[in-house]
Structures are given as C-alpha cells and as structure tokens.
Write a protein that holds these residues in place. Structure first.
Motif, PDB file in Angstrom:
ATOM      1  N   LEU A  28      99.279  77.829  85.650  1.00  0.00           N
ATOM      2  CA  LEU A  28      99.005  76.470  85.159  1.00  0.00           C
ATOM      3  C   LEU A  28      99.774  75.879  85.988  1.00  0.00           C
ATOM      4  CD1 LEU A  28      96.757  74.274  84.115  1.00  0.00           C
ATOM      5  CD2 LEU A  28      98.754  74.124  82.459  1.00  0.00           C
ATOM      6  N   GLY A  29      99.346  74.391  87.428  1.00  0.00           N
ATOM      7  CA  GLY A  29     100.126  74.164  88.191  1.00  0.00           C
ATOM      8  C   GLY A  29      99.438  72.721  87.849  1.00  0.00           C
ATOM      9  N   ASP A  30     100.307  71.778  89.070  1.00  0.00           N
ATOM     10  CA  ASP A  30      99.698  70.637  89.080  1.00  0.00           C
ATOM     11  C   ASP A  30      98.763  70.733  89.835  1.00  0.00           C
ATOM     12  OD1 ASP A  30      99.813  67.587  89.029  1.00  0.00           O
ATOM     13  OD2 ASP A  30     101.656  67.890  90.856  1.00  0.00           O
ATOM     14  N   GLY A  31      97.654  70.668  89.370  1.00  0.00           N
ATOM     15  CA  GLY A  31      96.288  69.930  90.148  1.00  0.00           C
ATOM     16  C   GLY A  31      95.567  71.716  90.319  1.00  0.00           C
ATOM     17  N   TRP A  32      96.263  72.932  89.562  1.00  0.00           N
ATOM     18  CA  TRP A  32      95.777  73.818  89.717  1.00  0.00           C
ATOM     19  C   TRP A  32      95.831  75.039  88.697  1.00  0.00           C
ATOM     20  CZ3 TRP A  32      98.223  77.943  89.607  1.00  0.00           C
ATOM     21  CH2 TRP A  32     100.155  78.261  89.759  1.00  0.00           C
ATOM     22  N   ALA A  33      94.885  76.032  88.580  1.00  0.00           N
ATOM     23  CA  ALA A  33      94.837  76.820  87.152  1.00  0.00           C
ATOM     24  C   ALA A  33      94.710  78.630  87.610  1.00  0.00           C
ATOM     25  CB  ALA A  33      94.163  76.124  86.593  1.00  0.00           C
ATOM     26  N   GLU A  34      94.480  79.353  87.031  1.00  0.00           N
ATOM     27  CA  GLU A  34      94.163  80.330  87.331  1.00  0.00           C
ATOM     28  C   GLU A  34      93.924  81.237  85.588  1.00  0.00           C
ATOM     29  OE1 GLU A  34      97.356  82.804  89.533  1.00  0.00           O
ATOM     30  OE2 GLU A  34      96.868  82.424  91.159  1.00  0.00           O
ATOM     31  N   TYR A  64      88.473  72.951  84.098  1.00  0.00           N
ATOM     32  CA  TYR A  64      88.512  72.336  83.570  1.00  0.00           C
ATOM     33  C   TYR A  64      89.842  72.537  83.345  1.00  0.00           C
ATOM     34  CZ  TYR A  64      87.938  70.236  78.774  1.00  0.00           C
ATOM     35  OH  TYR A  64      88.390  69.684  77.516  1.00  0.00           O
ATOM     36  N   ALA A  65      90.657  73.696  83.343  1.00  0.00           N
ATOM     37  CA  ALA A  65      92.010  73.657  82.754  1.00  0.00           C
ATOM     38  C   ALA A  65      92.992  72.808  84.063  1.00  0.00           C
ATOM     39  CB  ALA A  65      92.723  75.532  83.075  1.00  0.00           C
ATOM     40  N   ALA A  66      92.363  72.901  85.724  1.00  0.00           N
ATOM     41  CA  ALA A  66      93.475  72.421  86.291  1.00  0.00           C
ATOM     42  C   ALA A  66      93.011  70.962  86.393  1.00  0.00           C
ATOM     43  CB  ALA A  66      92.523  72.656  87.914  1.00  0.00           C
ATOM     44  N   LEU A  67      92.015  70.152  86.443  1.00  0.00           N
ATOM     45  CA  LEU A  67      91.961  69.030  85.524  1.00  0.00           C
ATOM     46  C   LEU A  67      92.345  68.869  84.953  1.00  0.00           C
ATOM     47  CD1 LEU A  67      90.171  66.503  86.536  1.00  0.00           C
ATOM     48  CD2 LEU A  67      88.598  66.883  84.588  1.00  0.00           C
ATOM     49  N   LEU A  68      92.704  69.209  83.537  1.00  0.00           N
ATOM     50  CA  LEU A  68      93.613  68.631  82.451  1.00  0.00           C
ATOM     51  C   LEU A  68      94.866  68.899  83.162  1.00  0.00           C
ATOM     52  CD1 LEU A  68      92.009  70.060  79.766  1.00  0.00           C
ATOM     53  CD2 LEU A  68      91.112  67.825  80.205  1.00  0.00           C
ATOM     54  N   SER A  69      95.349  69.188  83.722  1.00  0.00           N
ATOM     55  CA  SER A  69      96.554  69.797  84.497  1.00  0.00           C
ATOM     56  C   SER A  69      97.166  67.721  84.846  1.00  0.00           C
ATOM     57  CB  SER A  69      97.161  70.822  85.169  1.00  0.00           C
ATOM     58  OG  SER A  69      96.957  70.437  86.287  1.00  0.00           O
ATOM     59  N   ARG A  70      96.165  67.906  85.376  1.00  0.00           N
ATOM     60  CA  ARG A  70      96.684  66.590  85.669  1.00  0.00           C
ATOM     61  C   ARG A  70      96.030  64.966  85.044  1.00  0.00           C
ATOM     62  NH1 ARG A  70      95.553  65.872  91.786  1.00  0.00           N
ATOM     63  NH2 ARG A  70      97.060  67.525  92.617  1.00  0.00           N
ATOM     64  N   ILE A  71      95.168  65.090  84.005  1.00  0.00           N
ATOM     65  CA  ILE A  71      94.457  64.119  83.042  1.00  0.00           C
ATOM     66  C   ILE A  71      95.770  64.215  81.597  1.00  0.00           C
ATOM     67  CG2 ILE A  71      92.475  63.693  84.262  1.00  0.00           C
ATOM     68  CD1 ILE A  71      91.044  64.310  82.422  1.00  0.00           C
ATOM     69  N   GLY A  72      96.077  65.235  81.960  1.00  0.00           N
ATOM     70  CA  GLY A  72      96.470  65.118  80.397  1.00  0.00           C
ATOM     71  C   GLY A  72      95.124  65.647  79.152  1.00  0.00           C
ATOM     72  N   LEU A  73      95.225  65.400  77.923  1.00  0.00           N
ATOM     73  CA  LEU A  73      94.543  66.636  77.166  1.00  0.00           C
ATOM     74  C   LEU A  73      93.720  65.890  76.742  1.00  0.00           C
ATOM     75  CD1 LEU A  73      97.073  68.041  75.075  1.00  0.00           C
ATOM     76  CD2 LEU A  73      95.733  69.139  77.095  1.00  0.00           C
ATOM     77  N   VAL A  74      92.146  65.875  78.204  1.00  0.00           N
ATOM     78  CA  VAL A  74      90.861  64.402  77.268  1.00  0.00           C
ATOM     79  C   VAL A  74      89.821  65.865  77.370  1.00  0.00           C
ATOM     80  CG1 VAL A  74      89.486  63.333  78.028  1.00  0.00           C
ATOM     81  CG2 VAL A  74      91.896  63.186  78.906  1.00  0.00           C
ATOM     82  N   PRO A  75      89.524  65.824  75.879  1.00  0.00           N
ATOM     83  CA  PRO A  75      88.389  66.790  75.626  1.00  0.00           C
ATOM     84  C   PRO A  75      87.286  66.491  76.424  1.00  0.00           C
ATOM     85  CG  PRO A  75      89.288  65.960  73.544  1.00  0.00           C
ATOM     86  CD  PRO A  75      90.223  65.439  74.307  1.00  0.00           C
ATOM     87  N   LEU A  76      87.223  65.221  76.141  1.00  0.00           N
ATOM     88  CA  LEU A  76      85.408  64.713  76.289  1.00  0.00           C
ATOM     89  C   LEU A  76      85.538  64.922  77.846  1.00  0.00           C
ATOM     90  CD1 LEU A  76      84.550  62.352  73.817  1.00  0.00           C
ATOM     91  CD2 LEU A  76      84.011  64.678  73.474  1.00  0.00           C
ATOM     92  N   ALA A  77      86.413  65.425  78.936  1.00  0.00           N
ATOM     93  CA  ALA A  77      86.048  66.075  80.477  1.00  0.00           C
ATOM     94  C   ALA A  77      84.509  66.495  80.205  1.00  0.00           C
ATOM     95  CB  ALA A  77      87.658  66.028  80.979  1.00  0.00           C
TER      96      ALA A  77
END
Length: 138
Positions: A28-34, A64-77
């Motif tokens: 996990l990084g800023d705006g990316w995930a594997e 979803y993981a990449a997005l959460l790295s940017r917006i925080g833990l938002v379950p309803l995205a």
C-alpha cells in the motif's frame, strides 16, 4: 497517505471480511495498492482459465484499497462503474495479482485503473478502470 498498511488490513478484516475471498493486501502506498489472489479450482472456468468474475473482484477490491489510502477509512465508498478488458489468458492454478492506482480523487468520487497479472508473466492479463462514489463528509 491517510492510513497505514496495518490500519487498512485491520479495517478490511473487520468491515469487509468477505473481501478476503477476492485477494489479500500485499502493499500500500499513497494512492496505490497491490493485492494477490491465490487461484484455486473455484476461480477457474471451463477451458482452464481464471474466471472473469475472479479478476473483476480482485481489481475492484484493490482499487478500493488504493482509494482508502487517500481518503482514509470510509466504509461507504462504493463502486459506481467498473470496466474491464481481458487481454490474455491467465495461467490456471497460478496466483493473479493486481496493482491499482488512483487517477483522480475528488470530494465525491475517485477514479482509478488496475492492471491484473498472472504470476510469472510480464504482460497484464486484464486492465480495468473503476469509479467509486465517496460519501460526503459531515
């Protein structure tokens, strides 16, 4: 980056336990995930290839993981659009992995792309673009 790998892993385990069926977080990084999916018989379709739904699920959860790295833990995205192009046949019984990166993250939506690879192959087996709706902050 708004969250750590460990925070996201704990969040996914608690809030999205069914996500483990779609793959496991690898990086996990800023705006990316594997993420990686160990392919088993349940992921195969006739003809001995990985099913489209298995690749789509992996792509969706990885973005979803990449997005959460940017917006925080938002379950309803939530996913509002997913487009996938299957480029070549993945190898049966070899893991597939995905690398997702955010293209745009705004107040109400995030757009990203995902490349899916078959273990041991250099070229992607699928490419996906995905849009997520981000709930308004209160």
């Amino acid at each position: 980056m708004k969250i750590t790998f460990e925070e996201l892993q704990a969040f996914l385990d608690e809030q999205f336990p069914q996500g483990a069926a779609f793959g496991s977080l690898q990086a996990l990084g800023d705006g990316w995930a594997e993420m990686k999916l160990e392919v088993s018989d349940e992921h195969l379709r006739p003809g001995g290839t990985v099913s489209g739904p298995a690749m789509m699920g992996l792509a969706d959860v990885t973005l979803y993981a990449a997005l959460l790295s940017r917006i925080g833990l938002v379950p309803l995205a939530v996913t509002t659009n997913l487009n996938i192009n299957f480029l070549r046949k993945p190898v049966a019984h070899k893991a597939i992995w995905a690398r997702a990166s955010m293209l745009k993250v705004g107040r109400t939506m995030g757009v990203g792309e995902v490349f899916v690879y078959s273990e041991g192959a250099d070229e992607p087996v699928a490419h996906s673009t995905i849009t997520y709706s981000v709930p308004p902050q209160r």
